[in-house]
Design an enzyme around this catalytic site. Structure first.
Site, PDB file in Angstrom:
ATOM      1  N   ASP A  20       0.779  -1.183  -0.007  1.00 42.69           N
ATOM      2  CA  ASP A  20      -0.087   0.093  -0.060  1.00 42.69           C
ATOM      3  C   ASP A  20       0.900   1.315  -0.004  1.00 42.69           C
ATOM      4  O   ASP A  20       1.880   1.293   0.405  1.00 42.69           O
ATOM      5  CB  ASP A  20      -0.966   0.028   1.386  1.00 42.69           C
ATOM      6  CG  ASP A  20      -2.043   0.738   0.964  1.00 42.69           C
ATOM      7  OD1 ASP A  20      -2.280   1.421   0.024  1.00 42.69           O
ATOM      8  OD2 ASP A  20      -2.648   1.151   2.155  1.00 42.69           O
ATOM      9  N   GLY A  21       0.148   2.206  -0.299  1.00 45.16           N
ATOM     10  CA  GLY A  21       0.892   3.462  -0.342  1.00 45.16           C
ATOM     11  C   GLY A  21       1.567   4.119  -1.708  1.00 45.16           C
ATOM     12  O   GLY A  21       2.214   5.166  -1.692  1.00 45.16           O
ATOM     13  N   TRP A  25       3.031   7.993  -2.296  1.00 51.94           N
ATOM     14  CA  TRP A  25       4.383   8.024  -2.467  1.00 51.94           C
ATOM     15  C   TRP A  25       4.731   9.093  -3.760  1.00 51.94           C
ATOM     16  O   TRP A  25       5.537   9.825  -3.702  1.00 51.94           O
ATOM     17  CB  TRP A  25       4.902   6.880  -2.842  1.00 51.94           C
ATOM     18  CG  TRP A  25       6.375   6.789  -3.082  1.00 51.94           C
ATOM     19  CD1 TRP A  25       7.653   6.478  -2.306  1.00 51.94           C
ATOM     20  CD2 TRP A  25       7.022   6.729  -4.234  1.00 51.94           C
ATOM     21  NE1 TRP A  25       8.589   6.307  -2.707  1.00 51.94           N
ATOM     22  CE2 TRP A  25       8.433   6.755  -4.059  1.00 51.94           C
ATOM     23  CE3 TRP A  25       6.535   6.597  -5.557  1.00 51.94           C
ATOM     24  CZ2 TRP A  25       9.536   6.695  -5.295  1.00 51.94           C
ATOM     25  CZ3 TRP A  25       7.670   6.643  -6.908  1.00 51.94           C
ATOM     26  CH2 TRP A  25       8.965   6.702  -6.425  1.00 51.94           C
ATOM     27  N   HIS A  37       2.869   3.164  -8.757  1.00 54.10           N
ATOM     28  CA  HIS A  37       2.540   1.785  -9.155  1.00 54.10           C
ATOM     29  C   HIS A  37       3.794   1.315  -9.981  1.00 54.10           C
ATOM     30  O   HIS A  37       4.158   0.141  -9.822  1.00 54.10           O
ATOM     31  CB  HIS A  37       1.184   1.676 -10.109  1.00 54.10           C
ATOM     32  CG  HIS A  37       0.080   2.039  -9.253  1.00 54.10           C
ATOM     33  ND1 HIS A  37      -0.200   1.719  -7.932  1.00 54.10           N
ATOM     34  CD2 HIS A  37      -1.037   2.972  -9.815  1.00 54.10           C
ATOM     35  CE1 HIS A  37      -1.623   2.341  -7.520  1.00 54.10           C
ATOM     36  NE2 HIS A  37      -1.888   2.946  -8.737  1.00 54.10           N
ATOM     37  N   GLU A  67     -12.192  -4.481  -4.393  1.00 56.69           N
ATOM     38  CA  GLU A  67     -12.868  -3.077  -4.148  1.00 56.69           C
ATOM     39  C   GLU A  67     -12.189  -1.964  -5.206  1.00 56.69           C
ATOM     40  O   GLU A  67     -12.473  -0.893  -5.278  1.00 56.69           O
ATOM     41  CB  GLU A  67     -12.786  -2.754  -2.781  1.00 56.69           C
ATOM     42  CG  GLU A  67     -13.481  -3.627  -1.707  1.00 56.69           C
ATOM     43  CD  GLU A  67     -13.313  -4.800  -1.654  1.00 56.69           C
ATOM     44  OE1 GLU A  67     -11.949  -5.256  -1.659  1.00 56.69           O
ATOM     45  OE2 GLU A  67     -14.315  -5.818  -1.549  1.00 56.69           O
ATOM     46  N   ASN A  68     -11.009  -2.697  -5.675  1.00 61.25           N
ATOM     47  CA  ASN A  68     -10.341  -1.414  -6.265  1.00 61.25           C
ATOM     48  C   ASN A  68     -10.681  -1.096  -7.893  1.00 61.25           C
ATOM     49  O   ASN A  68     -10.381  -0.345  -8.350  1.00 61.25           O
ATOM     50  CB  ASN A  68      -8.913  -2.256  -6.547  1.00 61.25           C
ATOM     51  CG  ASN A  68      -7.887  -1.848  -5.437  1.00 61.25           C
ATOM     52  OD1 ASN A  68      -6.841  -2.786  -4.997  1.00 61.25           O
ATOM     53  ND2 ASN A  68      -8.319  -0.933  -4.409  1.00 61.25           N
ATOM     54  N   ARG A 194      -5.110  -1.906   8.764  1.00 63.52           N
ATOM     55  CA  ARG A 194      -6.496  -2.516   8.460  1.00 63.52           C
ATOM     56  C   ARG A 194      -6.130  -3.676   7.222  1.00 63.52           C
ATOM     57  O   ARG A 194      -5.018  -3.612   6.641  1.00 63.52           O
ATOM     58  CB  ARG A 194      -7.526  -1.649   7.974  1.00 63.52           C
ATOM     59  CG  ARG A 194      -7.421  -0.895   6.787  1.00 63.52           C
ATOM     60  CD  ARG A 194      -8.577  -0.257   6.312  1.00 63.52           C
ATOM     61  NE  ARG A 194      -8.233   0.917   5.100  1.00 63.52           N
ATOM     62  CZ  ARG A 194      -7.547   1.934   5.376  1.00 63.52           C
ATOM     63  NH1 ARG A 194      -7.346   2.602   6.563  1.00 63.52           N
ATOM     64  NH2 ARG A 194      -7.159   2.498   4.394  1.00 63.52           N
TER      65      ARG A 194
HETATM   66  C1  IPE Z   1      -5.432  -2.818  -0.362  1.00 68.39           C
HETATM   67  O1  IPE Z   1      -5.175  -1.282  -0.459  1.00 68.39           O
HETATM   68  C2  IPE Z   1      -5.490  -3.497  -1.680  1.00 68.39           C
HETATM   69  C3  IPE Z   1      -3.926  -3.823  -2.233  1.00 68.39           C
HETATM   70  C4  IPE Z   1      -2.955  -3.108  -1.583  1.00 68.39           C
HETATM   71  C5  IPE Z   1      -3.850  -4.278  -3.561  1.00 68.39           C
HETATM   72  P1  IPE Z   1      -6.163  -0.232  -0.677  1.00 68.39           P
HETATM   73  O2  IPE Z   1      -5.356   0.840  -0.698  1.00 68.39           O
HETATM   74  O3  IPE Z   1      -7.184  -0.453  -1.916  1.00 68.39           O
HETATM   75  O4  IPE Z   1      -7.024  -0.474   0.565  1.00 68.39           O
HETATM   76  P2  IPE Z   1      -7.786   0.750   1.320  1.00 68.39           P
HETATM   77  O5  IPE Z   1      -8.986   1.424   0.222  1.00 68.39           O
HETATM   78  O6  IPE Z   1      -7.004   1.866   1.739  1.00 68.39           O
HETATM   79  O7  IPE Z   1      -8.519   0.059   2.326  1.00 68.39           O
HETATM   80  C1  IPE Z   2      -1.304   0.261  -3.591  1.00 66.42           C
HETATM   81  O1  IPE Z   2      -1.361   1.596  -3.479  1.00 66.42           O
HETATM   82  C2  IPE Z   2      -1.468  -0.340  -4.736  1.00 66.42           C
HETATM   83  C3  IPE Z   2      -2.840  -0.857  -5.236  1.00 66.42           C
HETATM   84  C4  IPE Z   2      -4.013  -0.703  -4.339  1.00 66.42           C
HETATM   85  C5  IPE Z   2      -2.970  -1.190  -6.543  1.00 66.42           C
HETATM   86  P1  IPE Z   2      -2.280   2.370  -3.370  1.00 66.42           P
HETATM   87  O2  IPE Z   2      -2.653   2.924  -4.852  1.00 66.42           O
HETATM   88  O3  IPE Z   2      -3.635   2.104  -2.711  1.00 66.42           O
HETATM   89  O4  IPE Z   2      -1.767   4.045  -3.034  1.00 66.42           O
HETATM   90  P2  IPE Z   2      -2.212   4.788  -1.758  1.00 66.42           P
HETATM   91  O5  IPE Z   2      -2.834   4.122  -0.405  1.00 66.42           O
HETATM   92  O6  IPE Z   2      -3.592   5.610  -2.543  1.00 66.42           O
HETATM   93  O7  IPE Z   2      -1.094   5.747  -1.419  1.00 66.42           O
HETATM   94 MG    MG Z   3      -3.889   2.400  -0.683  1.00 61.31          MG
END
Ligand code: IPE
Ligand code: IPE
Ligand code: MG
Length: 252
Positions: A20-21, A25, A37, A67-68, A194
């Site tokens: 995540d993040g 970043w 990414h 959910e993405n 979480r």
């Molecule tokens: C969880 O991260 C899914 C992945 C890392 C692929 P998200 O960034 O989508 O989760 P939430 O929305 O913060 O819970």
């Molecule tokens: C995790 O990073 C990668 C995926 C869920 C695909 P995020 O895209 O959730 O990055 P943040 O959480 O918005 O920074």
């Molecule tokens: Mg995220």
């Protein structure tokens, strides 16, 4: 017992990571989210290399949650494209290193090209005996349990099992990753604490490690830090990152 043997036994067998993040970043550098990414792919490579050198049995990486899909269409499209190019580019190297790649999740919603690349990658590496790499894509912990329940219901309908016989042991074989040990170490980056509907069943007894490092900055040292924490949590004995590094170099 040989010192490194002692260490190998205390390593986690199955590590799961919520990567995540990426977006934050990138944003911190004034760049678009997709830049994060792309940078995240490098962190995936480093993580796999380090885990394989430590002879971890399985690693499961959360790449795209069920959910993405709610994200902007453009970001989802770019992520799909990234999966295809990365799979095509990296699969030979994974195969050469005897690693097994699997994609866990409801892949039926992916476009034909991606589904085909996934099938090819899984088939190519299916007989390898090294570390199993599970990429969780369009995966959800609730989906996993629901699809297992659906299969079990079919078995009931076919009179192979009665409802009274259904217990945890009866359901478990239908879950994805049923052939692997439960997760013993969960890592989530970027400071969020979480599960976000990642593996629910398989995390029942996992130690959970949360770090504020954003995924693109996660590297060999970050993984070693998490594993050191895990070993010390298990209270087998105090260990240092240096000792894990020594093990990694000894076992190449
Ligand atoms: C969880 O991260 C899914 C992945 C890392 C692929 P998200 O960034 O989508 O989760 P939430 O929305 O913060 O819970
Ligand atoms: C995790 O990073 C990668 C995926 C869920 C695909 P995020 O895209 O959730 O990055 P943040 O959480 O918005 O920074
Ligand atoms: Mg995220």
């Amino acid at each position: 017992m040989h010192n490194s043997q002692l260490f190998s036994d205390s390593l986690p067998k199955h590590i799961a990571i919520i990567m995540d993040g990426n977006g934050r970043w990138a944003k911190a550098q004034g760049k678009p989210r997709v830049f994060g990414h792309k940078a995240g792919v490098k962190a995936v490579r480093k993580t796999i290399t380090t885990a394989a050198r430590l002879h971890i049995q399985a690693i499961t990486l959360f790449a795209f949650s069920s959910e993405n899909w709610r994200r902007p269409e453009e970001e989802v499209g770019l992520l799909m494209e990234l999966f295809v190019t990365v799979l095509a580019r990296e699969i030979k190297k994974l195969h050469k290193n005897n690693l097994r790649l699997r994609v866990i999740g409801d892949t039926s919603r992916f476009n034909d090209k991606l589904q085909q690349k996934i099938a090819e990658a899984e088939a190519l590496t299916a007989d390898n005996t090294g570390m199993v790499i599970n990429i969780a894509a369009n995966y959800g912990g609730r989906w996993d349990i629901a699809q297992a329940a659906r299969q079990l219901a079919s078995a009931v309908a076919a009179n192979e099992i009665t409802p009274e016989q259904i217990d945890e042991q009866a359901l478990a074989p239908y879950l994805t990753m049923a052939d692997l040990p439960d997760v013993d170490l969960l890592i989530r980056t970027s400071g969020e604490c979480r599960i976000s509907n990642f593996m629910l069943w398989q995390l029942a007894y996992a130690e959970m490690y949360f770090t504020s490092v954003c995924w693109p900055d996660f590297n060999e040292d970050s993984l070693i830090e998490a594993i050191t924490w895990f070993i010390d949590r298990e209270r087998r004995f105090g260990c240092t990152g240096e000792q894990i590094k020594a093990l990694m170099n000894a076992e190449q």
